[in-house]
Design a protein around this motif. Structure first.
Motif, PDB file in Angstrom:
ATOM      1  N   LEU A  32      71.277  39.294 -38.292  1.00 54.48           N
ATOM      2  CA  LEU A  32      71.373  40.730 -38.548  1.00 54.48           C
ATOM      3  C   LEU A  32      70.238  41.529 -37.928  1.00 54.48           C
ATOM      4  O   LEU A  32      70.315  42.762 -37.882  1.00 54.48           O
ATOM      5  CB  LEU A  32      71.409  40.983 -40.065  1.00 54.48           C
ATOM      6  CG  LEU A  32      72.544  40.306 -40.842  1.00 54.48           C
ATOM      7  CD1 LEU A  32      72.412  40.605 -42.332  1.00 54.48           C
ATOM      8  CD2 LEU A  32      73.902  40.768 -40.321  1.00 54.48           C
ATOM      9  N   GLY A  33      69.174  40.857 -37.477  1.00 56.40           N
ATOM     10  CA  GLY A  33      68.023  41.579 -36.936  1.00 56.40           C
ATOM     11  C   GLY A  33      67.219  42.293 -38.000  1.00 56.40           C
ATOM     12  O   GLY A  33      66.687  43.385 -37.750  1.00 56.40           O
ATOM     13  N   ARG A  34      67.091  41.671 -39.171  1.00 57.64           N
ATOM     14  CA  ARG A  34      66.361  42.280 -40.288  1.00 57.64           C
ATOM     15  C   ARG A  34      65.224  41.367 -40.697  1.00 57.64           C
ATOM     16  O   ARG A  34      65.118  40.204 -40.256  1.00 57.64           O
ATOM     17  CB  ARG A  34      67.320  42.508 -41.468  1.00 57.64           C
ATOM     18  CG  ARG A  34      68.448  43.460 -41.172  1.00 57.64           C
ATOM     19  CD  ARG A  34      69.427  43.539 -42.318  1.00 57.64           C
ATOM     20  NE  ARG A  34      68.748  43.819 -43.580  1.00 57.64           N
ATOM     21  CZ  ARG A  34      69.349  43.805 -44.763  1.00 57.64           C
ATOM     22  NH1 ARG A  34      70.636  43.500 -44.831  1.00 57.64           N
ATOM     23  NH2 ARG A  34      68.679  44.072 -45.855  1.00 57.64           N
ATOM     24  N   THR A  35      64.363  41.868 -41.565  1.00 59.63           N
ATOM     25  CA  THR A  35      63.246  41.064 -42.038  1.00 59.63           C
ATOM     26  C   THR A  35      63.760  39.960 -42.952  1.00 59.63           C
ATOM     27  O   THR A  35      64.750  40.131 -43.677  1.00 59.63           O
ATOM     28  CB  THR A  35      62.233  41.932 -42.794  1.00 59.63           C
ATOM     29  OG1 THR A  35      62.876  42.517 -43.927  1.00 59.63           O
ATOM     30  CG2 THR A  35      61.685  43.028 -41.895  1.00 59.63           C
ATOM     31  N   THR A  36      63.063  38.835 -42.933  1.00 54.65           N
ATOM     32  CA  THR A  36      63.468  37.713 -43.777  1.00 54.65           C
ATOM     33  C   THR A  36      63.250  38.030 -45.251  1.00 54.65           C
ATOM     34  O   THR A  36      64.058  37.629 -46.103  1.00 54.65           O
ATOM     35  CB  THR A  36      62.689  36.458 -43.381  1.00 54.65           C
ATOM     36  OG1 THR A  36      62.863  36.217 -41.983  1.00 54.65           O
ATOM     37  CG2 THR A  36      63.176  35.242 -44.147  1.00 54.65           C
ATOM     38  N   TYR A  37      62.187  38.744 -45.562  1.00 59.12           N
ATOM     39  CA  TYR A  37      61.942  39.103 -46.961  1.00 59.12           C
ATOM     40  C   TYR A  37      63.029  40.044 -47.476  1.00 59.12           C
ATOM     41  O   TYR A  37      63.475  39.921 -48.623  1.00 59.12           O
ATOM     42  CB  TYR A  37      60.569  39.754 -47.116  1.00 59.12           C
ATOM     43  CG  TYR A  37      60.285  40.218 -48.521  1.00 59.12           C
ATOM     44  CD1 TYR A  37      59.970  39.311 -49.526  1.00 59.12           C
ATOM     45  CD2 TYR A  37      60.356  41.575 -48.850  1.00 59.12           C
ATOM     46  CE1 TYR A  37      59.728  39.735 -50.823  1.00 59.12           C
ATOM     47  CE2 TYR A  37      60.110  42.008 -50.136  1.00 59.12           C
ATOM     48  CZ  TYR A  37      59.798  41.089 -51.125  1.00 59.12           C
ATOM     49  OH  TYR A  37      59.561  41.517 -52.404  1.00 59.12           O
ATOM     50  N   GLY A  38      63.466  40.982 -46.639  1.00 53.09           N
ATOM     51  CA  GLY A  38      64.544  41.880 -47.064  1.00 53.09           C
ATOM     52  C   GLY A  38      65.826  41.120 -47.348  1.00 53.09           C
ATOM     53  O   GLY A  38      66.536  41.413 -48.318  1.00 53.09           O
ATOM     54  N   CYS A  39      66.141  40.116 -46.517  1.00 52.92           N
ATOM     55  CA  CYS A  39      67.333  39.299 -46.770  1.00 52.92           C
ATOM     56  C   CYS A  39      67.147  38.438 -48.013  1.00 52.92           C
ATOM     57  O   CYS A  39      68.107  38.194 -48.752  1.00 52.92           O
ATOM     58  CB  CYS A  39      67.628  38.429 -45.557  1.00 52.92           C
ATOM     59  SG  CYS A  39      68.149  39.359 -44.094  1.00 52.92           S
ATOM     60  N   LEU A  40      65.929  37.984 -48.260  1.00 60.52           N
ATOM     61  CA  LEU A  40      65.659  37.196 -49.467  1.00 60.52           C
ATOM     62  C   LEU A  40      65.890  38.029 -50.718  1.00 60.52           C
ATOM     63  O   LEU A  40      66.499  37.558 -51.696  1.00 60.52           O
ATOM     64  CB  LEU A  40      64.225  36.671 -49.424  1.00 60.52           C
ATOM     65  CG  LEU A  40      63.725  35.926 -50.669  1.00 60.52           C
ATOM     66  CD1 LEU A  40      64.563  34.689 -50.943  1.00 60.52           C
ATOM     67  CD2 LEU A  40      62.256  35.552 -50.510  1.00 60.52           C
TER      68      LEU A  40
END
Length: 331
Positions: free
Chosen positions: A183-191
């Motif tokens: 998705l091209g997003r931060t890993t923390y945001g996906c977490l």
């Protein structure tokens, strides 16, 4: 959080050091005691964030890494993305207990626009460690696949755009880090999105490592499906015979079932046996014969052998009557 790594960052801040602090699967780039950039293999990094946001191209970033940032440093959104990338990578690096190693080097090319105090970075990462985080921990983002639930609870759930994208990308194979790259997003945001979706019942909770190991050991110790209790009994008997501890188990042979001798079932059996078994005393094939015990049994016995080159003979009428009477009793 790794207390040793946090103390090392604060020590380098007090000394005003410039260089790279390697820890685990990433590194901290310091410029005169401040953090200019943080990289981690579990996060997508500034390059992907800048390209996805349209702030820079791959060629602009290549020149910047070569020491020619040019007009890229004058773009306001670059500082925001640099800080977002640094906090994202630092959160996962500070969760590891790996030993840190500092190497003095030149300043990072982001030092003019991004300078984060190490104590502020540690405080933000500590704030992100929420007590209600749920079963998803930082060390699972690159090891545990995200699986959507097959049966969701029947209630209305309102999802944000980010949560809907993460839920659509969950396919039982991708981890949180894979979804972030997709998705091209931060890993923390996906977490955080996966944690919220798990509480909503849309994503399955991850299994613990101990539970997986116990299940793996149980499956390895279980016999193959084709081996039943008879195979286990044969193995036990062979082991006893080889060890000399006792005789092998006897083989069970089913006893023959005797035909009924009385009742209406006996009558049917007698009639059917007379029809399919030729009488040894039959004088001529295809004819009827009176048995010696006619008076005691009170019935005619029909015995015949199908002729080879003669036409079919008519069945005795007495036999048909007895078969019809037996079927009537059974009905």
């Amino acid at each position: 959080m790794s207390a040793a790594l946090a103390e090392e960052l604060q020590r380098l801040e007090e000394q005003g050091s410039t260089g790279i602090l390697r820890a685990g699967d990433g590194e901290f780039h310091l410029a005169r005691g401040a953090v200019a950039s943080v990289g981690c293999r579990r996060t997508i990094g500034l390059d992907r964030l800048a390209v996805e946001a349209g702030v820079a191209t791959d060629e602009d970033l290549r020149r910047a890494r070569a020491g020619e940032p040019g007009a890229l440093l004058r773009r306001p959104r670059l500082e925001t993305l640099a800080r977002l990338s640094a906090y994202d990578a630092a959160y996962f690096l500070l969760e590891t207990e790996a030993e840190a190693e500092f190497i003095p080097t030149e300043e990072h090319w982001l030092a003019p626009v991004c300078r984060i105090a190490p104590h502020a970075l540690v405080s933000e990462c500590a704030r992100r460690r929420r007590p209600d985080a749920g079963p998803w921990t930082a060390d699972m983002v690159s090891t545990v696949p995200v699986s959507p639930t097959h049966r969701a609870r029947r209630k209305r759930t309102v999802l944000t755009v980010g949560q809907a994208e993460v839920l659509a990308a969950a396919d039982n194979h991708r981890t949180i880090a894979d979804i972030a790259r997709e998705l091209g997003r931060t890993t923390y945001g996906c977490l955080v999105a996966v944690r919220d979706l798990t509480r909503a019942g849309l994503i399955e909770a991850p299994e613990s490592v101990d539970a997986k190991e116990r299940r793996t050991r149980h499956l390895a110790a279980a016999p193959p499906p084709e081996q039943g209790r008879h195979a286990a009994r044969a193995g036990y008997a062979a082991a006893q015979q080889n060890s000399g501890t006792g005789p092998p188990l006897p083989r069970r042979v089913p006893a023959p079932v005797a035909p009924p001798t009385s009742g209406r079932h006996a009558l049917v059996e007698e009639a059917s046996a007379a029809a399919r078994t030729p009488d040894a005393t039959t004088p001529t094939p295809g004819t009827t014969a009176r048995t010696a015990d006619r008076n005691s049994r009170g019935a005619d016995t029909y015995s015949w052998t199908p002729p080879v080159d003669q036409p079919w003979q008519q069945v005795d009428r007495a036999l048909l009557i007895r078969i019809r009477t037996a079927l009537a009793e059974l009905a």
